[in-house]
Design a protein around this motif. Structure first.
Motif, short mmCIF file in Angstrom:
data_model
loop_
_atom_site.label_atom_id
_atom_site.label_comp_id
_atom_site.label_asym_id
_atom_site.label_seq_id
_atom_site.Cartn_x
_atom_site.Cartn_y
_atom_site.Cartn_z
N UNK A 57 0.84 -1.20 0.00
CA UNK A 57 0.00 0.00 0.00
C UNK A 57 0.88 1.26 0.00
N UNK A 58 1.89 1.26 0.88
CA UNK A 58 2.78 2.43 0.99
C UNK A 58 3.50 2.68 -0.34
N UNK A 59 3.99 1.60 -0.96
CA UNK A 59 4.70 1.73 -2.24
C UNK A 59 3.77 2.28 -3.31
N UNK A 60 2.55 1.76 -3.37
CA UNK A 60 1.58 2.24 -4.36
C UNK A 60 1.25 3.71 -4.13
N UNK A 61 1.08 4.07 -2.86
CA UNK A 61 0.75 5.46 -2.50
C UNK A 61 1.89 6.41 -2.89
N UNK A 62 3.13 5.98 -2.63
CA UNK A 62 4.28 6.83 -2.92
C UNK A 62 4.51 7.03 -4.42
N UNK A 63 4.21 6.02 -5.23
CA UNK A 63 4.59 6.06 -6.64
C UNK A 63 3.44 6.27 -7.62
N UNK A 64 2.21 6.01 -7.18
CA UNK A 64 1.09 6.07 -8.12
C UNK A 64 -0.08 6.90 -7.63
N UNK A 65 0.10 7.61 -6.52
CA UNK A 65 -1.01 8.36 -5.94
C UNK A 65 -1.41 9.56 -6.80
N UNK A 66 -2.72 9.78 -6.88
CA UNK A 66 -3.27 10.96 -7.56
C UNK A 66 -3.42 12.13 -6.59
N UNK A 67 -3.16 11.91 -5.30
CA UNK A 67 -3.16 12.96 -4.27
C UNK A 67 -4.49 13.69 -4.17
N UNK A 68 -5.58 13.01 -4.38
CA UNK A 68 -6.88 13.67 -4.30
C UNK A 68 -7.28 14.01 -2.87
N UNK A 69 -6.82 13.22 -1.90
CA UNK A 69 -7.22 13.44 -0.52
C UNK A 69 -6.50 14.63 0.11
N UNK A 70 -5.32 14.94 -0.37
CA UNK A 70 -4.54 16.03 0.23
C UNK A 70 -5.20 17.39 0.07
#
Length: 368
Positions: A57-70
């Motif tokens: 999950x962490x790897x996916x978040x770091x490399x493929x996140x669309x950052x919509x929640x931020x």
């Protein structure tokens, strides 16, 4: 990490309190073999594979996140994140009942026939691995890792609570949340209850997607599954479903007809193993190298040997002695700067293994 240890210790304390109430207040007969099987169903390996899930999950978040929640306020991130996680869990859970590969994993949880908090702890070795694909979308959308970890921990505790035998109905909460009553239905193998109430926290998903079923007071719930694995060996309960799917013959071990240890005595060994598991969780982040993985091996093999003891197999007594006494002693004398807690637990483990062998030999000789 201390919080995780305390959390797991809190869960096992609640399990023990409930069992005491069921035995002495509700006068129920407690199937100790099944209870211990629930506790030893696979937590040491599942703990490691849970780490794999979180890393993925962490790897996916770091490399493929669309950052919509931020872009959202932190409170809204938690609220939406919790709802989204629970929605994903609903479909995870439902498809684990419908797809054979996933069911071979999830069936371990449903094979328990005694509905109690210990059943909430019973899970497959592989459950974390099959969970990640359903949550990967949250990482891609940008749900921060710490929020994912937080909402999943809260949800899993609620699911644990919903396995309790003490609470009957929960009043107005029944309309919105998954309650013990709803989850009793989910574990029933009655035809009216099969494949119902898949929700984790909220029952609204079941009501929206047509899988909701209210508990009927006139129907006595039958727990478990048809054609369940009749074993208390953690290795078999986690792998026999796959062997059956592949039509592989399941081996059997010779029973020791001359020896029969009490389930309470074997159960004591199980609780020592669980205490060692809590210790492993405590040191896992700070230990590196052979000493950590040797302790993992002792706990993992010990859980298998303990199941063989419950099944009263000849190999079980010697395997338990090998792990609790021989491997344990070698590990003990190889460690440097060993702390008092680990010393105490390893000594308890050794004593139990040694006395178990003496008991088995004494009983065996008495029949000659």
């Amino acid at each position: 990490m201390i919080g995780l240890v305390l959390g797991n210790g809190f869960l096992i304390t609640l399990v023990i309190i409930e069992l005491i109430l069921l035995k002495f207040i509700y006068k129920e007969k407690i199937p100790w073999g099944e209870i211990v099987t629930n506790l030893n169903s696979g937590h040491i390996l599942m703990w490691i594979l849970r780490g794999v899930e979180l890393y993925a999950y962490y790897f996916t978040y770091q490399h493929f996140s669309m950052d919509l929640f931020n872009q959202l306020p932190i409170l809204l991130q938690w609220i939406i994140g919790y709802l989204a996680w629970d929605f994903c869990f609903y479909w995870l859970h439902r498809l684990h009942h419908k797809i054979e590969l996933f069911w071979n994993i999830h069936v371990v949880h449903h094979e328990g026939e005694h509905f109690s908090l210990s059943l909430g702890i019973r899970n497959s070795w592989y459950s974390s691995l099959s969970s990640f694909p359903f949550f990967a979308g949250l990482a891609i959308l940008g749900l921060p890792f710490d929020i994912f970890l937080g909402v999943s921990s809260i949800n899993y505790f609620i699911q644990f609570y919903n396995h309790n035998r003490i609470v009957n109905k929960s009043g107005i909460l029944e309309y919105l949340f998954v309650t013990p009553s709803h989850h009793r239905v989910h574990h029933g193998k009655n035809k009216e209850y099969i494949d119902k109430n898949f929700g984790g926290t909220f029952i609204i998903w079941d009501k929206l997607f047509g899988t909701y079923q209210q508990e009927n007071a006139n129907i006595e719930i039958q727990y478990g599954v048809n054609n369940s694995v009749k074993s208390m060996n953690t290795f078999w309960i986690n792998n026999i479903p796959f062997l059956k799917s592949l039509n592989i013959k399941i081996p059997s071990f010779e029973k020791n007809q001359n020896v029969q240890l009490s389930q309470s005595w074997i159960g004591m060994g199980s609780f020592v193993l669980f205490a060692l598991l809590l210790y492993f969780i405590f040191i896992e982040h700070s230990w590196f190298g052979w000493n950590k993985w040797a302790l993992f091996g002792i706990i993992f093999c010990g859980s298998i040997a303990n199941g063989l003891l419950f099944e009263n197999t000849k190999i079980g007594y010697w395997f338990w002695f090998l792990i609790a006494c021989i491997a344990n002693t070698i590990y003990f004398i190889s460690l440097k700067n060993i702390d008092k807690v680990l010393i105490f637990l390893l000594i308890l483990f050794f004593i139990h293994g040694f006395i178990t062998l003496l008991k088995s030999l004494k009983n065996d000789e008495s029949t000659i």
